[in-house]
Design a protein around this motif. Structure first.
Motif, PDB file in Angstrom:
ATOM      1  N   THR A 128       0.670 -12.911   1.065  1.00  0.00           N
ATOM      2  CA  THR A 128       1.531 -12.419   2.277  1.00  0.00           C
ATOM      3  C   THR A 128       1.154 -11.219   2.978  1.00  0.00           C
ATOM      4  O   THR A 128       1.691 -10.856   4.022  1.00  0.00           O
ATOM      5  CB  THR A 128       3.035 -12.207   1.498  1.00  0.00           C
ATOM      6  N   GLY A 129       0.163 -10.664   2.216  1.00  0.00           N
ATOM      7  CA  GLY A 129      -0.278  -9.275   2.701  1.00  0.00           C
ATOM      8  C   GLY A 129      -1.303  -9.612   4.124  1.00  0.00           C
ATOM      9  O   GLY A 129      -1.669  -8.522   4.577  1.00  0.00           O
ATOM     10  N   PHE A 130      -1.829 -10.726   3.898  1.00  0.00           N
ATOM     11  CA  PHE A 130      -3.089 -11.072   4.649  1.00  0.00           C
ATOM     12  C   PHE A 130      -2.800 -12.330   5.381  1.00  0.00           C
ATOM     13  O   PHE A 130      -3.288 -13.243   5.073  1.00  0.00           O
ATOM     14  CB  PHE A 130      -4.297 -10.959   4.046  1.00  0.00           C
ATOM     15  N   PRO A 131      -1.747 -12.547   6.519  1.00  0.00           N
ATOM     16  CA  PRO A 131      -1.431 -13.832   7.128  1.00  0.00           C
ATOM     17  C   PRO A 131      -2.761 -14.341   7.740  1.00  0.00           C
ATOM     18  O   PRO A 131      -2.842 -15.569   8.083  1.00  0.00           O
ATOM     19  CB  PRO A 131      -0.552 -13.253   8.216  1.00  0.00           C
ATOM     20  N   GLU A 132      -3.864 -13.707   8.031  1.00  0.00           N
ATOM     21  CA  GLU A 132      -5.097 -14.204   8.843  1.00  0.00           C
ATOM     22  C   GLU A 132      -5.997 -14.825   7.664  1.00  0.00           C
ATOM     23  O   GLU A 132      -6.894 -15.427   8.242  1.00  0.00           O
ATOM     24  CB  GLU A 132      -5.730 -13.201   9.502  1.00  0.00           C
ATOM     25  N   GLN A 133      -5.680 -14.541   6.563  1.00  0.00           N
ATOM     26  CA  GLN A 133      -6.644 -15.133   5.415  1.00  0.00           C
ATOM     27  C   GLN A 133      -6.582 -16.781   5.379  1.00  0.00           C
ATOM     28  O   GLN A 133      -5.560 -17.355   5.227  1.00  0.00           O
ATOM     29  CB  GLN A 133      -6.225 -14.712   4.021  1.00  0.00           C
ATOM     30  N   LYS A 134      -7.714 -17.323   5.698  1.00  0.00           N
ATOM     31  CA  LYS A 134      -8.069 -18.753   5.483  1.00  0.00           C
ATOM     32  C   LYS A 134      -7.587 -19.098   4.087  1.00  0.00           C
ATOM     33  O   LYS A 134      -7.834 -18.764   2.996  1.00  0.00           O
ATOM     34  CB  LYS A 134      -9.374 -19.185   5.813  1.00  0.00           C
ATOM     35  N   LYS A 135      -6.963 -20.533   4.109  1.00  0.00           N
ATOM     36  CA  LYS A 135      -6.603 -21.060   2.759  1.00  0.00           C
ATOM     37  C   LYS A 135      -7.474 -21.992   2.390  1.00  0.00           C
ATOM     38  O   LYS A 135      -7.489 -23.074   2.874  1.00  0.00           O
ATOM     39  CB  LYS A 135      -5.265 -21.729   3.068  1.00  0.00           C
TER      40      LYS A 135
END
Length: 298
Positions: A128-135
């Motif tokens: 949630t703190g890093f919405p740009e983080q790839k999954k």
């Protein structure tokens, strides 16, 4: 016979010369960057934190330095992870299920063997703190495996530097971390075995590990992490020696601190600046590098 001796002597001189050239080349490569651009936890704003895939991505971006955290497992492995426990905020069980909030501190790294830790899913659950983080499904790596992968992946490119934090504290001794002497020994065994000592900075908030390193491994570059409002003089006196780097929380950095550090031949590399504006302000203060969750901004 005389000719044979002369030829042997010439061959020996050539070998020695080659070795000297190699050593000089190695020394040149290991010079610390003039400005160290550091991917915090491999750049967790973009990729799952402290993973091998994050480090590869940071290399592709073009950073000089890979920043990471280390813990010790129950079976004595040095692993790359930040929290004392497997975080329910961004990890899933080996079955792909949520870690219940009631179990938020159940899975203590120091009380688990590595094979079990590696089975947990790191990277599938949104952070949630890093919405740009790839999954991307990944796992907590051993430091030795991460170094092997980084060295192979960066072949043909400029040698990466490693900024490695010891995650420990007096309160955690024999609970969430080994005592500092053991931690340092296990960490340095990996670093020396992999032959990367000249490319390593070891950082910590725990001055004990840094003091041990200063005494037993004087050639290792040391960075003292700061998150307090003590004066420059107070922090250095508390540590007991001048570190290679002073690494304050970025909002603690001002012109006076940078000038005092530079006068003492200490570099200033703040953490964790994550906006273009904050990064620009720090550069104007003449810092020697920046640690960021978003290495693409550096």
């Amino acid at each position: 016979m005389k000719n044979i001796i002369c030829m042997s002597s010439l061959a020996l001189l050539c070998l020695l010369g080659c070795k000297t050239i190699k050593n000089n080349s190695s020394d040149k490569i290991s010079e610390f960057p003039a400005f160290s651009t550091e991917a915090h936890r491999g750049g967790r704003g973009l990729m799952p934190e402290n993973t091998i895939i994050a480090m590869h991505n940071a290399i592709d971006i073009g950073v000089t330095t890979l920043e990471m955290d280390t813990h010790i497992t129950k079976d004595g492995e040095v692993v790359v992870t930040h929290d004392d426990y497997l975080s329910p905020g961004f990890m899933l069980t080996p079955e792909g299920k949520e870690i219940p909030s009631a179990d938020s501190k159940k899975y203590v790294v120091y009380q688990m063997d590595y094979d079990l830790i590696k089975a947990f899913d790191l990277g599938t659950k949104p952070h949630t703190g890093f919405p740009e983080q790839k999954k991307i499904k990944s796992y907590i790596p051993r430091l030795a495996d991460l170094v092997d992968s980084v060295q192979q992946y960066s072949k043909g490119k400029k040698q990466m530097f490693y900024n490695i934090e010891t995650k420990c504290s007096p309160a955690g001794d024999n609970i969430s971390n080994p005592e500092p002497e053991k931690f340092v020994k296990l960490l340095m065994d990996v670093i020396e075995n992999k032959g990367i000592s000249t490319y390593v900075v070891i950082q910590s908030f725990d001055k004990r590990t840094l003091q041990i390193l200063h005494q037993k491994y004087p050639k290792i570059k040391i960075s003292y992490l700061i998150a307090n409002k003590k004066t420059f003089e107070e922090n250095i006196a508390e540590l007991g020696f001048n570190p290679f780097i002073l690494s304050p929380e970025y909002r603690l950095v001002d012109k006076d601190l940078v000038q005092k550090c530079h006068a003492a031949n200490i570099k200033v590399i703040p953490w964790t600046a994550n906006t273009k504006e904050d990064i620009a302000k720090l550069k104007l203060l003449n810092v020697d590098g920046i640690i960021s969750d978003y290495p693409n901004l550096l």
